[in-house]
Design a protein around this motif. Structure first.
Motif, mmCIF file in Angstrom:
data_model
loop_
_atom_site.group_PDB
_atom_site.id
_atom_site.type_symbol
_atom_site.label_atom_id
_atom_site.label_comp_id
_atom_site.label_asym_id
_atom_site.label_seq_id
_atom_site.Cartn_x
_atom_site.Cartn_y
_atom_site.Cartn_z
ATOM 1 N N ASP A 19 42.838 40.252 43.160
ATOM 2 C CA ASP A 19 42.381 41.354 42.304
ATOM 3 C C ASP A 19 42.130 42.608 43.137
ATOM 4 N N THR A 20 42.396 43.758 42.549
ATOM 5 C CA THR A 20 42.185 45.023 43.252
ATOM 6 C C THR A 20 40.729 45.455 43.145
ATOM 7 N N MET A 21 40.366 46.389 43.998
ATOM 8 C CA MET A 21 39.016 46.934 43.948
ATOM 9 C C MET A 21 38.789 47.683 42.636
ATOM 10 N N GLU A 22 39.834 48.289 42.108
ATOM 11 C CA GLU A 22 39.701 48.951 40.811
ATOM 12 C C GLU A 22 39.354 47.935 39.726
ATOM 13 N N SER A 23 40.056 46.806 39.711
ATOM 14 C CA SER A 23 39.752 45.803 38.685
ATOM 15 C C SER A 23 38.373 45.182 38.925
ATOM 16 N N ALA A 24 37.965 45.058 40.189
ATOM 17 C CA ALA A 24 36.613 44.561 40.496
ATOM 18 C C ALA A 24 35.567 45.519 39.937
ATOM 19 N N ALA A 25 35.783 46.812 40.137
ATOM 20 C CA ALA A 25 34.841 47.817 39.635
ATOM 21 C C ALA A 25 34.780 47.790 38.106
ATOM 22 N N GLN A 26 35.920 47.652 37.476
ATOM 23 C CA GLN A 26 35.950 47.592 36.016
ATOM 24 C C GLN A 26 35.228 46.342 35.512
ATOM 25 N N ARG A 27 35.427 45.232 36.199
ATOM 26 C CA ARG A 27 34.768 43.979 35.804
ATOM 27 C C ARG A 27 33.243 44.099 35.989
ATOM 28 N N MET A 28 32.825 44.714 37.093
ATOM 29 C CA MET A 28 31.386 44.915 37.320
ATOM 30 C C MET A 28 30.789 45.776 36.215
ATOM 31 N N ARG A 29 31.496 46.813 35.831
ATOM 32 C CA ARG A 29 31.025 47.689 34.762
ATOM 33 C C ARG A 29 30.925 46.921 33.455
ATOM 34 N N GLN A 30 31.958 46.151 33.152
ATOM 35 C CA GLN A 30 31.998 45.368 31.919
ATOM 36 C C GLN A 30 30.842 44.366 31.849
ATOM 37 N N LEU A 31 30.545 43.729 32.975
ATOM 38 C CA LEU A 31 29.509 42.698 33.025
ATOM 39 C C LEU A 31 28.122 43.265 33.348
ATOM 40 N N ASP A 32 28.076 44.544 33.722
ATOM 41 C CA ASP A 32 26.831 45.200 34.124
ATOM 42 C C ASP A 32 26.188 44.470 35.311
ATOM 43 N N VAL A 33 27.028 44.225 36.333
ATOM 44 C CA VAL A 33 26.555 43.596 37.572
ATOM 45 C C VAL A 33 26.979 44.465 38.751
ATOM 46 N N GLY A 34 26.337 44.247 39.901
ATOM 47 C CA GLY A 34 26.638 45.038 41.084
ATOM 48 C C GLY A 34 27.404 44.293 42.148
ATOM 49 N N ALA A 35 27.736 43.024 41.876
ATOM 50 C CA ALA A 35 28.460 42.226 42.865
ATOM 51 C C ALA A 35 29.199 41.090 42.167
ATOM 52 N N LEU A 36 30.309 40.692 42.781
ATOM 53 C CA LEU A 36 31.084 39.562 42.279
ATOM 54 C C LEU A 36 31.552 38.716 43.457
ATOM 55 N N PRO A 37 31.404 37.404 43.353
ATOM 56 C CA PRO A 37 32.010 36.552 44.375
ATOM 57 C C PRO A 37 33.534 36.701 44.328
ATOM 58 N N ILE A 38 34.159 36.523 45.479
ATOM 59 C CA ILE A 38 35.619 36.527 45.590
ATOM 60 C C ILE A 38 36.025 35.081 45.844
ATOM 61 N N CYS A 39 36.926 34.565 45.006
ATOM 62 C CA CYS A 39 37.344 33.169 45.147
ATOM 63 C C CYS A 39 38.855 33.068 45.347
ATOM 64 N N ASP A 40 39.247 31.987 46.040
ATOM 65 C CA ASP A 40 40.668 31.708 46.198
ATOM 66 C C ASP A 40 41.188 31.065 44.910
ATOM 67 N N GLY A 41 42.422 30.620 44.914
ATOM 68 C CA GLY A 41 43.043 30.038 43.727
ATOM 69 C C GLY A 41 42.404 28.753 43.246
ATOM 70 N N ASP A 42 41.591 28.116 44.073
ATOM 71 C CA ASP A 42 40.908 26.881 43.695
ATOM 72 C C ASP A 42 39.435 27.103 43.364
ATOM 73 N N ALA A 43 39.050 28.344 43.099
ATOM 74 C CA ALA A 43 37.669 28.728 42.776
ATOM 75 C C ALA A 43 36.712 28.470 43.939
ATOM 76 N N ARG A 44 37.220 28.502 45.159
ATOM 77 C CA ARG A 44 36.380 28.345 46.350
ATOM 78 C C ARG A 44 36.001 29.740 46.853
ATOM 79 N N PRO A 45 34.707 30.015 46.983
ATOM 80 C CA PRO A 45 34.280 31.354 47.410
ATOM 81 C C PRO A 45 34.717 31.675 48.839
ATOM 82 N N VAL A 46 35.243 32.884 49.005
ATOM 83 C CA VAL A 46 35.657 33.356 50.330
ATOM 84 C C VAL A 46 34.957 34.651 50.712
#
Length: 152
Positions: A19-46
């Motif tokens: 995911d791009t930083m733009e989509s991360a920012a949009q998702r944060m705005r949508q969810l009203d949060v200031g941070a999101l974990p980044i996960c690989d394809g197996d939902a493992r946080p990286v």
């Protein structure tokens, strides 16, 4: 033994390493949060990306948020601290305190299942624990000027 499962949020949203930083920012705005974990394809946080990371590590350095991926940002993040869902709550809080972590991903068999945040600790723990936690985690190591030894 009280575990992280007792206070973690299970409704944690995350973004993919692709995911791009733009989509991360949009998702944060949508969810009203200031941070999101980044996960690989197996939902493992990286990693974790914050709104501040998008500004300071992407935009301010001249990177394009429409093309810079979360994976690129996570690669420079160093070691990500996580805890297992069965981890003792006191141990998780100590880890957060020791490493000045405000958001701690919780995993089960390596996959993201929740997150413990400062707010979760504030709601669940007694006042003295919260006070010590906030004082330690929020302590700033500000640079000092050579003239008067006050923070800049």
């Amino acid at each position: 033994m009280t575990t992280t499962a007792t206070i973690m949020r299970t409704d944690v949203a995350y973004i993919s390493v692709r995911d791009t930083m733009e989509s991360a920012a949009q998702r944060m705005r949508q969810l009203d949060v200031g941070a999101l974990p980044i996960c690989d394809g197996d939902a493992r946080p990286v990693g974790i990306v914050t709104d501040r990371d998008i500004v300071v590590k992407c935009i301010a350095l001249g990177h394009n948020p429409q093309t810079t991926t979360a994976g690129e940002l996570a690669q420079g993040a160093g070691d990500l601290h996580t805890v297992d869902v069965a981890t003792d709550l006191d141990a998780a809080i100590a880890l957060m305190r020791d490493h000045q972590i405000r958001r701690l991903p919780v995993t089960d068999d390596g996959r993201l299942v929740g997150i413990v945040t400062e707010a979760d600790i504030a709601r669940a723990m007694p006042g003295p624990v919260v006070s010590e936690f906030v004082e330690t985690v929020c302590a700033q190591n500000l640079p000092v000027t050579s003239n008067d030894q006050t923070p800049v």
